[in-house]
Design an enzyme around this catalytic site. Structure first.
Site, PDB file in Angstrom:
ATOM      1  N   TYR A   1     -12.456  -2.481  -3.165  1.00 36.62           N
ATOM      2  CA  TYR A   1     -12.947  -2.500  -1.783  1.00 36.62           C
ATOM      3  C   TYR A   1     -14.477  -2.522  -1.705  1.00 36.62           C
ATOM      4  O   TYR A   1     -15.042  -2.103  -0.695  1.00 36.62           O
ATOM      5  CB  TYR A   1     -12.391  -1.300  -1.024  1.00 36.62           C
ATOM      6  CG  TYR A   1     -10.947  -1.476  -0.580  1.00 36.62           C
ATOM      7  CD1 TYR A   1     -10.548  -2.611   0.129  1.00 36.62           C
ATOM      8  CD2 TYR A   1      -9.987  -0.504  -0.844  1.00 36.62           C
ATOM      9  CE1 TYR A   1      -9.229  -2.787   0.544  1.00 36.62           C
ATOM     10  CE2 TYR A   1      -8.662  -0.669  -0.431  1.00 36.62           C
ATOM     11  CZ  TYR A   1      -8.294  -1.810   0.270  1.00 36.62           C
ATOM     12  OH  TYR A   1      -6.998  -1.976   0.689  1.00 36.62           O
TER      13      TYR A   1
ATOM     14  N   LYS B   1       0.840  -1.202   0.000  1.00 39.25           N
ATOM     15  CA  LYS B   1       0.000   0.000   0.000  1.00 39.25           C
ATOM     16  C   LYS B   1       0.881   1.260   0.000  1.00 39.25           C
ATOM     17  O   LYS B   1       2.109   1.170   0.204  1.00 39.25           O
ATOM     18  CB  LYS B   1      -0.919  -0.043   1.222  1.00 39.25           C
ATOM     19  CG  LYS B   1      -1.895  -1.217   1.207  1.00 39.25           C
ATOM     20  CD  LYS B   1      -2.859  -1.091   2.370  1.00 39.25           C
ATOM     21  CE  LYS B   1      -3.796  -2.264   2.454  1.00 39.25           C
ATOM     22  NZ  LYS B   1      -4.810  -2.086   3.518  1.00 39.25           N
TER      23      LYS B   1
ATOM     24  N   HIS C   1      -1.839  -5.465   1.381  1.00 36.48           N
ATOM     25  CA  HIS C   1      -3.126  -6.137   1.201  1.00 36.48           C
ATOM     26  C   HIS C   1      -2.866  -7.504   0.578  1.00 36.48           C
ATOM     27  O   HIS C   1      -1.990  -7.636  -0.282  1.00 36.48           O
ATOM     28  CB  HIS C   1      -4.039  -5.338   0.266  1.00 36.48           C
ATOM     29  CG  HIS C   1      -5.240  -6.124  -0.178  1.00 36.48           C
ATOM     30  ND1 HIS C   1      -6.399  -6.186   0.562  1.00 36.48           N
ATOM     31  CD2 HIS C   1      -5.432  -6.927  -1.256  1.00 36.48           C
ATOM     32  CE1 HIS C   1      -7.255  -6.984  -0.055  1.00 36.48           C
ATOM     33  NE2 HIS C   1      -6.696  -7.448  -1.164  1.00 36.48           N
TER      34      HIS C   1
ATOM     35  N   GLU D   1      -9.441 -10.072  -7.754  1.00 39.49           N
ATOM     36  CA  GLU D   1      -8.475  -8.972  -7.578  1.00 39.49           C
ATOM     37  C   GLU D   1      -7.372  -9.018  -8.641  1.00 39.49           C
ATOM     38  O   GLU D   1      -6.955  -7.982  -9.154  1.00 39.49           O
ATOM     39  CB  GLU D   1      -7.903  -9.024  -6.159  1.00 39.49           C
ATOM     40  CG  GLU D   1      -8.980  -8.686  -5.120  1.00 39.49           C
ATOM     41  CD  GLU D   1      -8.584  -8.954  -3.680  1.00 39.49           C
ATOM     42  OE1 GLU D   1      -7.466  -9.470  -3.438  1.00 39.49           O
ATOM     43  OE2 GLU D   1      -9.399  -8.658  -2.783  1.00 39.49           O
TER      44      GLU D   1
ATOM     45  N   ASN E   1      -1.768  -0.316   7.111  1.00 42.86           N
ATOM     46  CA  ASN E   1      -1.268  -1.652   7.485  1.00 42.86           C
ATOM     47  C   ASN E   1      -0.398  -2.282   6.394  1.00 42.86           C
ATOM     48  O   ASN E   1      -0.278  -3.493   6.287  1.00 42.86           O
ATOM     49  CB  ASN E   1      -2.424  -2.573   7.907  1.00 42.86           C
ATOM     50  CG  ASN E   1      -3.435  -2.806   6.803  1.00 42.86           C
ATOM     51  OD1 ASN E   1      -3.337  -2.230   5.733  1.00 42.86           O
ATOM     52  ND2 ASN E   1      -4.392  -3.673   7.066  1.00 42.86           N
TER      53      ASN E   1
HETATM   54  P1  CMP Z   1      -7.103  -4.663   3.717  1.00 41.51           P
HETATM   55  O1  CMP Z   1      -6.604  -6.038   3.933  1.00 41.51           O
HETATM   56  O2  CMP Z   1      -6.547  -3.882   2.593  1.00 41.51           O
HETATM   57  O3  CMP Z   1      -8.696  -4.719   3.565  1.00 41.51           O
HETATM   58  C1  CMP Z   1      -9.544  -3.692   3.974  1.00 41.51           C
HETATM   59  C2  CMP Z   1      -8.818  -2.627   4.717  1.00 41.51           C
HETATM   60  O4  CMP Z   1      -9.643  -1.779   5.487  1.00 41.51           O
HETATM   61  C3  CMP Z   1      -7.891  -3.256   5.743  1.00 41.51           C
HETATM   62  O5  CMP Z   1      -6.814  -3.839   5.071  1.00 41.51           O
HETATM   63  C4  CMP Z   1      -7.570  -2.059   6.636  1.00 41.51           C
HETATM   64  O6  CMP Z   1      -6.486  -1.300   6.115  1.00 41.51           O
HETATM   65  C5  CMP Z   1      -8.832  -1.250   6.523  1.00 41.51           C
HETATM   66  N1  CMP Z   1      -9.631  -1.311   7.758  1.00 41.51           N
HETATM   67  C6  CMP Z   1     -10.244  -2.378   8.269  1.00 41.51           C
HETATM   68  N2  CMP Z   1     -10.904  -2.038   9.402  1.00 41.51           N
HETATM   69  C7  CMP Z   1     -10.685  -0.711   9.586  1.00 41.51           C
HETATM   70  C8  CMP Z   1     -11.084   0.218  10.569  1.00 41.51           C
HETATM   71  N3  CMP Z   1     -11.851  -0.161  11.593  1.00 41.51           N
HETATM   72  N4  CMP Z   1     -10.670   1.498  10.455  1.00 41.51           N
HETATM   73  C9  CMP Z   1      -9.903   1.866   9.396  1.00 41.51           C
HETATM   74  N5  CMP Z   1      -9.486   1.024   8.429  1.00 41.51           N
HETATM   75  C10 CMP Z   1      -9.869  -0.258   8.533  1.00 41.51           C
END
Ligand code: CMP
Length: 143
Positions: A49, A9, A115, A126, A112
Site C-alpha cells: 500500500y 481481504k 483487492h 503486486e 471492501n
Molecule cells: P484497495 O483496492 O485495497 O486499495 C486501497 C484501499 O484503501 C481500498 O481498497 C480501500 O479499502 C481503502 N480506502 C480507500 N479510501 C479509503 C477511505 N477514504 N477510508 C478508508 N479506507 C479507504
C-alpha cells in the site's frame, strides 16, 4: 497472456466468501495460476500500500490487512486486469453496482472484501511482492 493479482481481504475470508469469489472468476473463464491463504506482515502491507502512505487512512488500512489471513491469488486471461476490476465493482461498496462482488457483499469502504491490481505495472509489482516465481504456475488450459 495478461496476469493480475487479486486478494480476498480479511473480511472476505472471515465471512467465508473465498469460494464464492474464486467461483466467479472461474466461471467467467479466467485461469487460476497461484493461490495461498496467508498472514500479511506489516512490512509487506506497507510495501503493498506504499502509494497510500500519506493518506489519513493508511494506518487503518495496514492494521486491517494484517489483522487476520488473506487469500492471495494470481489469475490469468485476456484483459483480466480490467475485467476483474469490473467484476469487483467500485472501491466503495456502498456505491458498487449490484452483481459486482463489492456491490453484492459489502457496505464499508475500509472493508471492501477484495483487492485487485489497477494496471499492468501494479499487477507485475503486486504479484512479485506476494508470490515467488515458482508459486505462480504456467499450465495449459484444456477446455
Ligand atoms: P484497495 O483496492 O485495497 O486499495 C486501497 C484501499 O484503501 C481500498 O481498497 C480501500 O479499502 C481503502 N480506502 C480507500 N479510501 C479509503 C477511505 N477514504 N477510508 C478508508 N479506507 C479507504
Amino acid at each position: 497472456m495478461e496476469r493480475t493479482f487479486l486478494m480476498v481481504k480479511p473480511d472476505g475470508v472471515q465471512r467465508n466468501l473465498v469460494g464464492e469469489i474464486v467461483s466467479r472468476f472461474e466461471r467467467k473463464g479466467f485461469q487460476l495460476v497461484g493461490a495461498k491463504l496467508m498472514h500479511v506482515s506489516r512490512e509487506l502491507a506497507e510495501q503493498h500500500y506504499a502509494e497510500h502512505k500519506e493518506r489519513p487512512f493508511f494506518g487503518e488500512l495496514v492494521s486491517f490487512i494484517t489483522s487476520s489471513p488473506v487469500f492471495a491469488m494470481v489469475w490469468e486471461g485476456e484483459d483480466v486486469i480490467a475485467t476483474a476490476r469490473k467484476m469487483m465493482g467500485t472501491t466503495n461498496p456502498a456505491e458498487a453496482a449490484p452483481g459486482t462482488i463489492r456491490g453484492d457483499y459489502g457496505v464499508e469502504m475500509s472493508r471492501n472484501i477484495i483487492h485487485g491490481s489497477d494496471s499492468p505495472e501494479s499487477a507485475k509489482r503486486e504479484i512479485a511482492l506476494f508470490f515467488s516465481e515458482d508459486e505462480a504456475l504456467t499450465y495449459d488450459k484444456a477446455v
